[in-house]
Design an enzyme around this catalytic site. Structure first.
Site, PDB file in Angstrom:
ATOM      1  N   TYR A   1      63.793  -0.651  39.317  1.00 17.94           N
ATOM      2  CA  TYR A   1      62.692  -0.012  38.702  1.00 17.94           C
ATOM      3  C   TYR A   1      61.589  -0.733  37.674  1.00 17.94           C
ATOM      4  O   TYR A   1      61.587  -0.329  36.570  1.00 17.94           O
ATOM      5  CB  TYR A   1      63.373   1.254  37.803  1.00 17.94           C
ATOM      6  CG  TYR A   1      64.220   2.166  38.665  1.00 17.94           C
ATOM      7  CD1 TYR A   1      63.198   3.032  39.547  1.00 17.94           C
ATOM      8  CD2 TYR A   1      65.431   1.795  38.944  1.00 17.94           C
ATOM      9  CE1 TYR A   1      63.988   3.969  40.264  1.00 17.94           C
ATOM     10  CE2 TYR A   1      65.890   2.839  39.855  1.00 17.94           C
ATOM     11  CZ  TYR A   1      65.069   3.926  40.611  1.00 17.94           C
ATOM     12  OH  TYR A   1      65.910   4.616  41.520  1.00 17.94           O
TER      13      TYR A   1
ATOM     14  N   TYR B   1      71.991  12.560  39.041  1.00 19.36           N
ATOM     15  CA  TYR B   1      71.534  11.165  39.714  1.00 19.36           C
ATOM     16  C   TYR B   1      72.528  10.859  40.736  1.00 19.36           C
ATOM     17  O   TYR B   1      73.983  10.858  40.236  1.00 19.36           O
ATOM     18  CB  TYR B   1      71.425  10.144  38.576  1.00 19.36           C
ATOM     19  CG  TYR B   1      71.179   8.647  39.456  1.00 19.36           C
ATOM     20  CD1 TYR B   1      69.706   8.726  39.776  1.00 19.36           C
ATOM     21  CD2 TYR B   1      72.127   7.950  39.595  1.00 19.36           C
ATOM     22  CE1 TYR B   1      69.574   7.437  40.684  1.00 19.36           C
ATOM     23  CE2 TYR B   1      71.851   6.799  40.356  1.00 19.36           C
ATOM     24  CZ  TYR B   1      70.486   6.473  40.688  1.00 19.36           C
ATOM     25  OH  TYR B   1      70.300   5.400  41.499  1.00 19.36           O
TER      26      TYR B   1
ATOM     27  N   LYS C   1      80.952   1.637  41.269  1.00 21.65           N
ATOM     28  CA  LYS C   1      80.635   1.004  39.974  1.00 21.65           C
ATOM     29  C   LYS C   1      81.948   0.248  39.375  1.00 21.65           C
ATOM     30  O   LYS C   1      82.114  -1.028  39.669  1.00 21.65           O
ATOM     31  CB  LYS C   1      80.015   1.954  38.865  1.00 21.65           C
ATOM     32  CG  LYS C   1      78.582   2.401  39.463  1.00 21.65           C
ATOM     33  CD  LYS C   1      77.845   2.755  38.408  1.00 21.65           C
ATOM     34  CE  LYS C   1      76.273   2.769  38.748  1.00 21.65           C
ATOM     35  NZ  LYS C   1      75.617   4.172  38.640  1.00 21.65           N
TER      36      LYS C   1
END
Ligand SMILES: *Cc1c(COP(=O)(O)O)cnc(C)c1O
Length: 428
Positions: free
Chosen positions: A15, A143, A277
């Site tokens: 991003y 998300y 994660k």
């Protein structure tokens, strides 16, 4: 050309505009909570490198497990072959997860684990003779990753729906749960927001395969903490309408919210869970999609009988070894105590931000601290001043937030909270 010049010219960062990447730091070492820059400047990784490094970077037990595995067998294909690290990790996950959630599909990243979960849901519905059920329900502000299908269940406004309109499949969105985590629950379906979900499932359930949610904490979609009561209500509505419940625990899993999993706050068990994660303690990429026995056998007993997915690096032994060593840390340290201490210190030290102009809300849940601003926060400013404050923060949208490693000491955490409050003060 310096290394940073090369980077700015040739390398895409997440991003980040490749024509104008903004400040960039060249990191040469990450140990414990500390990131060290090429010039020796040190910064605390208050982001745990995006939720991952919960035990700190370069953890000796994790790196030595990886080194041992590296010497033995970094990788073999998982089709027709298996290995101890995959089996051992499977044992750990089955014992950590609620009963009945125990059919494990290893994959290489969180987004892929979401893709696999969505595929499993559609295949399960097909197996049950409900092949029109190919769409998904979710809540706004979510998300779930950056791949195509995962992107389609991210928030349609702050996600990428505008940009990719026409290329994304249409999904069904209901409003974000109205009642915040720490507010009083009410059973009134209008006030608690479950009425909207009920209305959706009543009218469209013949097209919906599954509801996908981040349990209790919405991460990258807005750092919002919602009431566990909503999750319980959603579970009941899914059951009533033959819709599977997928919980995306990629950010919330492994202690971050103060419970081992976000779903534990609600005592809800999904049909499919996504993990990622912190699974490897931030040492190497790995994720897993874990299904219930009915979902797995439903898929297994009908055509084509297999989950239509098979990553090349599925169950990568090196990643499995890292994950085993990372999960061992949860037994060897009192992570609940660590997270509780971080939460109460953040409550004290972020409180002053409540009085600052431009601050809308300050909220803490487990080892997650958020200062929500009225306006958008300039990420570049945070990146610019990190070397000076010694704290690495990556705010986004309206939120200045942190999710530090659980091993962060009280002195280190004070630096983090001070950097956050001072950034909030300068941001209006
Ligand atoms: C980060 C994240 C993902 C995507 O994981 P990647 O490993 O970046 O693909 C999906 N869902 C949630 C909730 C996440 O926080």
């Amino acid at each position: 050309m310096t290394p940073l010049d090369f980077d700015a010219r040739h390398l895409w960062h997440p991003y980040t505009n490749i024509s104008d990447p903004g400040p960039m730091h060249l990191i040469t070492q990450a140990k414990g909570v500390w990131l060290t820059r090429d010039d020796g400047v040190r910064m605390i990784d208050a982001m745990s490198s995006w939720w991952c490094a919960v035990h700190g970077h370069c953890h000796p037990a994790i790196t030595s497990a990886m080194q041992a595995q590296l010497a033995q067998m970094p990788h073999v294909m998982f089709g027709g072959l298996t290995h101890e690290p995959a089996i051992e990790l499977g044992h750990r996950l089955v014992s950590m997860l609620p009963d009945g959630l125990d059919r494990i599909f290893y994959c290489d990243s969180g987004s892929v684990s979401v893709e696999v979960a969505l595929k499993m849901a559609v295949q399960y519905q097909q197996a049950k003779g409900r092949s029109e059920r190919t769409e998904f329900a979710t809540i706004r502000g979510g998300y779930h990753g950056d791949t195509w299908k995962a992107m389609s269940v991210c928030d349609p406004v702050n996600g990428m729906h505008g940009l990719f309109r026409g290329a994304l499949s249409i999904q069904h969105f209901v409003p974000r749960p109205t009642i915040a985590f720490d507010k009083d629950w009410t059973d009134d379906p209008v006030a608690n927001g479950l009425g909207a979900l009920e209305a959706l499932l009543e009218t469209k359930n013949d097209r919906i395969a599954a509801l996908i949610l981040e349990p209790v904490v919405q991460g990258a979609g807005g750092m919002y903490f919602y009431h566990p009561g909503w999750l319980r209500g959603a579970r009941a509505l899914c059951d009533a309408h033959g819709v599977l419940l997928i919980l995306d625990e990629i950010a919330t899993g492994f202690g971050r919210t103060g419970a081992l999993f976000g779903m534990d706050h609600a005592d809800v068990v999904p049909d499919i869970i996504c993990l990622g994660k912190a699974l490897t303690g931030g040492h190497i990429t790995m994720a897993a999609t874990v299904a219930s026995e009915p979902v797995a056998s439903g898929i297994g007993e009908s055509e084509p009988g297999v989950v239509m997915h098979g990553p090349t690096y599925m169950a990568n032994p090196l990643a499995c070894a890292a994950a085993i060593a990372s999960l061992d840390q949860f037994k060897q340290r009192d992570w609940r105590y660590e997270v509780r201490e971080i939460a109460s210190q953040m409550e004290r030290e972020l409180a002053p931000a409540r009085k600052l102009p431009g601050v809308v809300d300050v909220r803490i849940l487990g080892a997650i601290g958020v200062i929500e601003m009225e306006g958008r926060v300039d990420t570049a400013v945070a990146h610019q001043r990190a070397p000076e404050t010694g704290v690495w923060l990556r705010p986004f949208a309206h939120n200045i937030y942190c999710m530090p490693p659980y091993i962060t000491t009280s002195d280190e955490l004070s630096r983090v909270t001070a950097a956050m409050v001072s950034l909030a003060g300068d941001m209006r």
